[in-house]
Design an enzyme around this catalytic site. Structure first.
Site, PDB file in Angstrom:
ATOM      1  N   ARG A  26       0.828  -1.203   0.000  1.00  0.00           N
ATOM      2  CA  ARG A  26       0.000   0.000   0.000  1.00  0.00           C
ATOM      3  C   ARG A  26       0.863   1.254   0.000  1.00  0.00           C
ATOM      4  O   ARG A  26       0.527   2.267  -0.597  1.00  0.00           O
ATOM      5  CB  ARG A  26      -0.917   0.027   1.241  1.00  0.00           C
ATOM      6  CG  ARG A  26      -2.100  -0.932   1.187  1.00  0.00           C
ATOM      7  CD  ARG A  26      -1.731  -2.395   1.298  1.00  0.00           C
ATOM      8  NE  ARG A  26      -0.999  -2.669   2.537  1.00  0.00           N
ATOM      9  CZ  ARG A  26      -0.126  -3.678   2.679  1.00  0.00           C
ATOM     10  NH1 ARG A  26       0.144  -4.508   1.681  1.00  0.00           N
ATOM     11  NH2 ARG A  26       0.495  -3.881   3.830  1.00  0.00           N
ATOM     12  N   CYS A  64      -5.844  -3.536   8.874  1.00  0.00           N
ATOM     13  CA  CYS A  64      -4.916  -2.604   8.216  1.00  0.00           C
ATOM     14  C   CYS A  64      -5.717  -1.358   7.860  1.00  0.00           C
ATOM     15  O   CYS A  64      -6.633  -1.431   7.035  1.00  0.00           O
ATOM     16  CB  CYS A  64      -4.296  -3.213   6.962  1.00  0.00           C
ATOM     17  SG  CYS A  64      -3.211  -2.061   6.068  1.00  0.00           S
ATOM     18  N   THR A  93      -4.747   1.522   6.314  1.00  0.00           N
ATOM     19  CA  THR A  93      -4.507   2.066   4.980  1.00  0.00           C
ATOM     20  C   THR A  93      -5.218   1.250   3.910  1.00  0.00           C
ATOM     21  O   THR A  93      -5.751   1.801   2.939  1.00  0.00           O
ATOM     22  CB  THR A  93      -2.998   2.128   4.691  1.00  0.00           C
ATOM     23  OG1 THR A  93      -2.359   2.878   5.736  1.00  0.00           O
ATOM     24  CG2 THR A  93      -2.719   2.798   3.361  1.00  0.00           C
ATOM     25  N   CYS A 102      -2.529   2.787  12.669  1.00  0.00           N
ATOM     26  CA  CYS A 102      -1.683   1.878  11.891  1.00  0.00           C
ATOM     27  C   CYS A 102      -1.494   0.662  12.776  1.00  0.00           C
ATOM     28  O   CYS A 102      -1.120   0.798  13.946  1.00  0.00           O
ATOM     29  CB  CYS A 102      -0.334   2.517  11.566  1.00  0.00           C
ATOM     30  SG  CYS A 102       0.830   1.371  10.780  1.00  0.00           S
TER      31      CYS A 102
END
Length: 240
Positions: A50, A85, A87, A197
């Protein structure tokens, strides 16, 4: 009642996926093995980066890979999907389009919890990948909730910390970087901060002393437990 089976799109990174499972076990009221939540975990560290795609503008698109993982989990009997996750939630539309089962959205859950805590006009700090600022994932959700979102100023230090944790696991340098970013946000008025995160979930205790943290991974754990055990869905985290 037998708990429902939940599918996990994992491997981003592997240690964070294991942490999710450990926290879910700890959060589940169980007297014996059979009381725990059955999981189907696609631990796929080969999901395209990512960071490369969203920050550096190169590499394969993770969306189709995540959609295929979702289809496999649904075919295996998962009744809902979750992905530790933050992102990668940029690709939530592709995941939802690929399956019929609900996708538990940790971004929506986290912003909703922060809005309850702060009220309209509150300042919220975000501790996550610089990719989150570039794609505006939390910015859009916060704007809709009436919150002002602040990002750390030294994004390079946070990105280096994320890469270090992925490569070597948590260390003192990554803790120092997270603490500095947390202190920067607090000085600018955002004492409530999202640990956004899942690498940082491994070191969430490293926030600045003046900050209060909401770990997005913990909210995902709560929502998985509720989805599996039949508790009412959060108003916006489990919409398919």
């Amino acid at each position: 009642m037998t708990p429902k089976r939940i599918g996990i799109l994992g491997g981003m990174g592997p240690e964070a996926t294991v942490l999710l499972m450990q926290r879910l076990i700890a959060a589940t009221p169980a007297r014996d093995d059979a009381d725990h939540i059955p999981l189907l975990v696609d631990m796929n560290p080969q999901v395209p980066s990512r960071i490369a795609r969203l920050i550096e503008g190169r590499g394969e698109d993770p969306g189709p890979v995540l959609a295929e993982m979702a289809r496999r989990l649904e075919a295996g009997g998962a009744t809902a999907l979750a992905m530790p996750c933050n992102t990668a939630h940029h690709y939530a539309p592709e995941i939802r389009a690929a399956v019929e089962v609900p996708f538990i959205d940790m971004v929506a859950l986290s912003v909703a919890r922060a809005a309850e805590w702060l009220g309209p006009g509150g300042k919220l700090g975000l501790l996550g990948s610089p990719a989150l600022r570039r794609i505006g994932l939390f910015d859009r959700a916060c704007a809709e909730a009436g919150l002002t979102l602040l990002h750390p100023q030294d994004e390079d230090a946070l990105l280096a910390a994320i890469r270090a944790i992925k490569a070597r696991g948590p260390d003192e340098n990554s803790r120092t970087a997270l603490r500095a970013a947390s202190a920067d946000l607090a000085r600018r008025g955002a004492t409530l901060q999202l640990v956004a995160c899942t690498e940082f979930s491994l070191i969430a205790g490293a926030l600045a002393p003046e900050a209060e943290g909401i770990d997005t991974l913990d909210l995902l754990v709560e929502a998985i437990r509720d989805a599996a055990l039949g508790a009412p869905n959060q108003e916006d985290g489990t919409a398919a």
